[in-house]
Design a protein around this motif. Structure first.
Motif, PDB file in Angstrom:
ATOM      1  N   UNK A  60      10.749  -1.479   4.871  1.00  0.00           N
ATOM      2  CA  UNK A  60       9.456  -0.754   4.574  1.00  0.00           C
ATOM      3  C   UNK A  60       8.127  -1.817   5.067  1.00  0.00           C
ATOM      4  N   UNK A  61       8.455  -3.071   4.685  1.00  0.00           N
ATOM      5  CA  UNK A  61       8.258  -4.328   4.522  1.00  0.00           C
ATOM      6  C   UNK A  61       7.482  -4.559   6.121  1.00  0.00           C
ATOM      7  N   UNK A  62       8.859  -4.066   6.912  1.00  0.00           N
ATOM      8  CA  UNK A  62       9.224  -4.359   8.645  1.00  0.00           C
ATOM      9  C   UNK A  62       8.729  -3.355   9.125  1.00  0.00           C
ATOM     10  N   UNK A  63       8.038  -2.010   8.259  1.00  0.00           N
ATOM     11  CA  UNK A  63       7.624  -1.092   9.440  1.00  0.00           C
ATOM     12  C   UNK A  63       9.138  -0.068   9.640  1.00  0.00           C
ATOM     13  N   UNK A  64      10.249  -0.104   9.012  1.00  0.00           N
ATOM     14  CA  UNK A  64      11.519  -0.024   9.284  1.00  0.00           C
ATOM     15  C   UNK A  64      11.711   1.299   8.626  1.00  0.00           C
ATOM     16  N   UNK A  65      11.535   2.923   8.736  1.00  0.00           N
ATOM     17  CA  UNK A  65      12.127   3.754   7.783  1.00  0.00           C
ATOM     18  C   UNK A  65      12.868   5.112   8.500  1.00  0.00           C
ATOM     19  N   UNK A  66      13.585   5.265   7.622  1.00  0.00           N
ATOM     20  CA  UNK A  66      14.465   6.288   8.498  1.00  0.00           C
ATOM     21  C   UNK A  66      13.973   8.004   8.869  1.00  0.00           C
TER      22      UNK A  66
ATOM     23  N   UNK B  36      11.381   6.786   0.998  1.00  0.00           N
ATOM     24  CA  UNK B  36      11.838   7.651   2.048  1.00  0.00           C
ATOM     25  C   UNK B  36      13.583   6.588   2.248  1.00  0.00           C
ATOM     26  N   UNK B  37      13.213   5.226   2.086  1.00  0.00           N
ATOM     27  CA  UNK B  37      15.045   4.649   2.685  1.00  0.00           C
ATOM     28  C   UNK B  37      15.693   4.547   1.403  1.00  0.00           C
ATOM     29  N   UNK B  38      15.211   4.590   0.440  1.00  0.00           N
ATOM     30  CA  UNK B  38      16.194   4.617  -1.374  1.00  0.00           C
ATOM     31  C   UNK B  38      16.555   5.776  -0.836  1.00  0.00           C
TER      32      UNK B  38
ATOM     33  N   UNK C 217       1.310  -1.337  -0.014  1.00  0.00           N
ATOM     34  CA  UNK C 217      -0.431  -0.194  -0.074  1.00  0.00           C
ATOM     35  C   UNK C 217       0.482   1.340  -0.363  1.00  0.00           C
ATOM     36  N   UNK C 218       0.520   2.356  -0.228  1.00  0.00           N
ATOM     37  CA  UNK C 218       1.118   3.802   0.063  1.00  0.00           C
ATOM     38  C   UNK C 218       1.514   4.043   0.965  1.00  0.00           C
ATOM     39  N   UNK C 219       1.451   3.197   2.711  1.00  0.00           N
ATOM     40  CA  UNK C 219       2.438   3.571   3.336  1.00  0.00           C
ATOM     41  C   UNK C 219       3.878   2.904   3.342  1.00  0.00           C
ATOM     42  N   UNK C 220       3.514   1.441   2.785  1.00  0.00           N
ATOM     43  CA  UNK C 220       4.558   1.056   2.337  1.00  0.00           C
ATOM     44  C   UNK C 220       5.504   1.471   1.364  1.00  0.00           C
ATOM     45  N   UNK C 221       4.946   2.296   0.540  1.00  0.00           N
ATOM     46  CA  UNK C 221       5.726   2.551  -0.511  1.00  0.00           C
ATOM     47  C   UNK C 221       6.358   3.740  -0.063  1.00  0.00           C
TER      48      UNK C 221
ATOM     49  N   UNK D 168      18.737  14.791   5.022  1.00  0.00           N
ATOM     50  CA  UNK D 168      17.260  15.341   4.448  1.00  0.00           C
ATOM     51  C   UNK D 168      15.924  14.384   3.916  1.00  0.00           C
ATOM     52  N   UNK D 169      16.197  13.597   5.671  1.00  0.00           N
ATOM     53  CA  UNK D 169      14.395  13.265   5.619  1.00  0.00           C
ATOM     54  C   UNK D 169      13.215  13.543   6.410  1.00  0.00           C
ATOM     55  N   UNK D 170      12.514  14.511   5.707  1.00  0.00           N
ATOM     56  CA  UNK D 170      11.893  15.364   6.637  1.00  0.00           C
ATOM     57  C   UNK D 170      10.031  14.571   6.769  1.00  0.00           C
ATOM     58  N   UNK D 171       9.236  15.373   6.545  1.00  0.00           N
ATOM     59  CA  UNK D 171       8.151  15.121   7.589  1.00  0.00           C
ATOM     60  C   UNK D 171       6.462  13.576   6.821  1.00  0.00           C
ATOM     61  N   UNK D 172       7.284  13.900   5.661  1.00  0.00           N
ATOM     62  CA  UNK D 172       6.783  13.108   4.796  1.00  0.00           C
ATOM     63  C   UNK D 172       7.363  12.470   3.175  1.00  0.00           C
ATOM     64  N   UNK D 173       6.653  11.653   2.752  1.00  0.00           N
ATOM     65  CA  UNK D 173       7.841  11.538   1.510  1.00  0.00           C
ATOM     66  C   UNK D 173       7.826  12.704   0.164  1.00  0.00           C
ATOM     67  N   UNK D 174       6.927  13.254   0.595  1.00  0.00           N
ATOM     68  CA  UNK D 174       6.937  14.357  -0.681  1.00  0.00           C
ATOM     69  C   UNK D 174       7.977  15.322  -0.462  1.00  0.00           C
ATOM     70  N   UNK D 175       7.427  15.780   1.137  1.00  0.00           N
ATOM     71  CA  UNK D 175       8.692  17.267   1.564  1.00  0.00           C
ATOM     72  C   UNK D 175      10.355  16.477   1.580  1.00  0.00           C
TER      73      UNK D 175
END
Length: 424
Positions: free
Chosen positions: A378-384, A342-344, A333-337, A390-397
């Motif tokens: 991401x499938x394990x709910x692990x993300x930076x 973000x991780x990539x 789903x959207x959350x995993x993607x 450079x990681x921001x509050x959401x994927x778009x940022x």
């Protein structure tokens, strides 16, 4: 999703996913040269090619298709003048004959063509000036997009003039409507008949060049090296085939590909792994087309912040798009993607582009390895987390911040790479 957004996304795909043969920058030079010769009306006696630094960077180290294995800007321009058909766009030199190569070699030995770098212009800028022995001359120019003609002139008569055209002023669909969430919605809802023509060609062309690269020796044979590690692993085979497509393309293979964001390597990377996963999991044709909509648009979404040519390696955004498409195809789903993206891009978003050449295949493999790791996390709910680099509050940022780094932050890096390549 409203009708306007769907139509905009379809327009984006139709603008970006076009067939081309050979590395896009030397082919664009051949296209402009063919256009200049057509405008002159006779075989010129002299040719001068003016290019931006990024064009030189991407054209100097790659084999020109149908050239007899030769490399470089002068080769591409001369072959375009001798045998090019500008009406065929980025397939301009598909009709080269053996005698054309002989003529090309003779002209090159006589210093028929010379190249000059131009500073203070767009990252994508090509101008070809040709003249004959009677004093007539013609000029053809493109900028910001490989076939975006901004000047066409014969003697003193200006046939086309659009010198003020910038990247944001080219007649193209509004990329600002792109977002990860709406891309996934578009893939779910668009009518299959509206995307089938575009993706059926991408599947046919890009699969063919990947197999060609895997079965023959091109460049450093990155793809065939990878496949020997484990030919039964679907993940390994997907990476190997994408790298092999680049092996072939950078090695002068004359097979066409459907490009993405102006790049054949990105077109291969964004599609071949998705196609291979669909085959391995017996995915329906419809679901594959919808997954390719995700992979292509997510890559384009990232590149809109960076631009078509920069010091930022486009394999990063293309590999991110490819594995996002695979994740969508297999039910994530959207959350995993979003976590995957973000991780990539926060891991290998700094991989530099030092021109088109055989090592692009290895960079594609590296980017895909990172994208698959990012998906596993991401499938394990692990993300930076926001605030980490450079990681921001959401994927778009986060996409926007990495894009800013690639376009603005890496500008001086781009210049230094060019200086090193030219031994300045």
């Amino acid at each position: 999703m409203d009708k306007k957004t769907i139509e905009t996304y379809l327009s984006i795909l139709n603008e970006e996913l076009v067939p081309a043969m050979g590395c896009t920058e030397p082919i664009a030079i051949a296209y402009v040269a063919a256009l200049a010769r057509k405008t002159l009306g006779v075989m010129p006696s002299k040719c001068k090619v003016l290019c931006s630094g990024n064009i030189i960077k991407n054209a100097m180290g790659v084999v020109v298709p149908n050239s007899g294995g030769r490399r470089g800007i002068e080769v591409a321009a001369t072959l375009g003048i001798i045998a090019g058909d500008s009406d065929k766009g980025l397939q301009v030199i598909e009709g080269v004959k053996p005698e054309d190569i002989q003529t090309m070699n003779q002209l090159l030995s006589s210093r028929f063509c010379e190249c000059e770098i131009v500073e203070g212009v767009e990252n994508l800028f090509i101008e070809v000036r040709v003249s004959d022995n009677e004093g007539h001359y013609a000029t053809a120019q493109v900028k910001d997009k490989h076939t975006n003609i901004t000047l066409l002139q014969k003697d003193s008569e200006v046939l086309i003039s659009n010198k003020g055209a910038g990247e944001n002023n080219i007649n193209k669909a509004d990329r600002s409507l792109l977002s990860v969430k709406s891309i996934l919605e578009f893939a779910d809802k668009v009518a299959l008949s509206q995307i089938e023509p575009c993706f059926s060609q991408q599947i046919k062309y890009n699969s063919s060049i990947a197999e060609e690269g895997l079965n023959h020796d091109f460049g450093a044979s990155v793809g065939s090296t990878i496949i020997k590690k484990d030919e039964h692993s679907i993940r390994n085979r997907a990476i190997a085939l994408a790298a092999a497509g680049s092996d072939a393309r950078m090695g002068g293979c004359s097979l066409p590909v459907v490009i993405n964001s102006g790049s054949g390597n990105q077109g291969i990377t964004v599609s071949v792994p998705v196609i291979e996963y669909a085959r391995a999991f017996n995915i329906s044709e419809e679901k594959l087309y919808r997954a390719l909509a995700v992979s292509n648009l997510i890559s384009i979404h990232q590149k809109r912040y960076i631009g078509s040519l920069s010091a930022y390696c486009g394999a990063t955004s293309a590999a991110c798009g490819a594995v996002s498409g695979i994740a969508y195809m297999l039910g994530d789903n959207y959350e995993v993607i979003s976590k995957l993206i973000t991780n990539m891009i926060s891991t290998v978003g700094g991989m530099v582009c030092d021109g088109a050449k055989s090592s692009c295949a290895s960079k594609i493999a590296t980017a895909l390895e990172c994208a698959f790791l990012s998906w596993d996390m991401a499938k394990l709910d692990r993300t930076f987390q926001p605030g980490e680099g450079l990681v921001k509050n959401d994927v778009e940022e986060t996409i926007k911040s990495v894009g800013r780094m690639g376009k603005e932050g890496m500008h001086s890096t781009d210049l230094e790479i060019l200086h090193i390549m030219l031994d300045k």
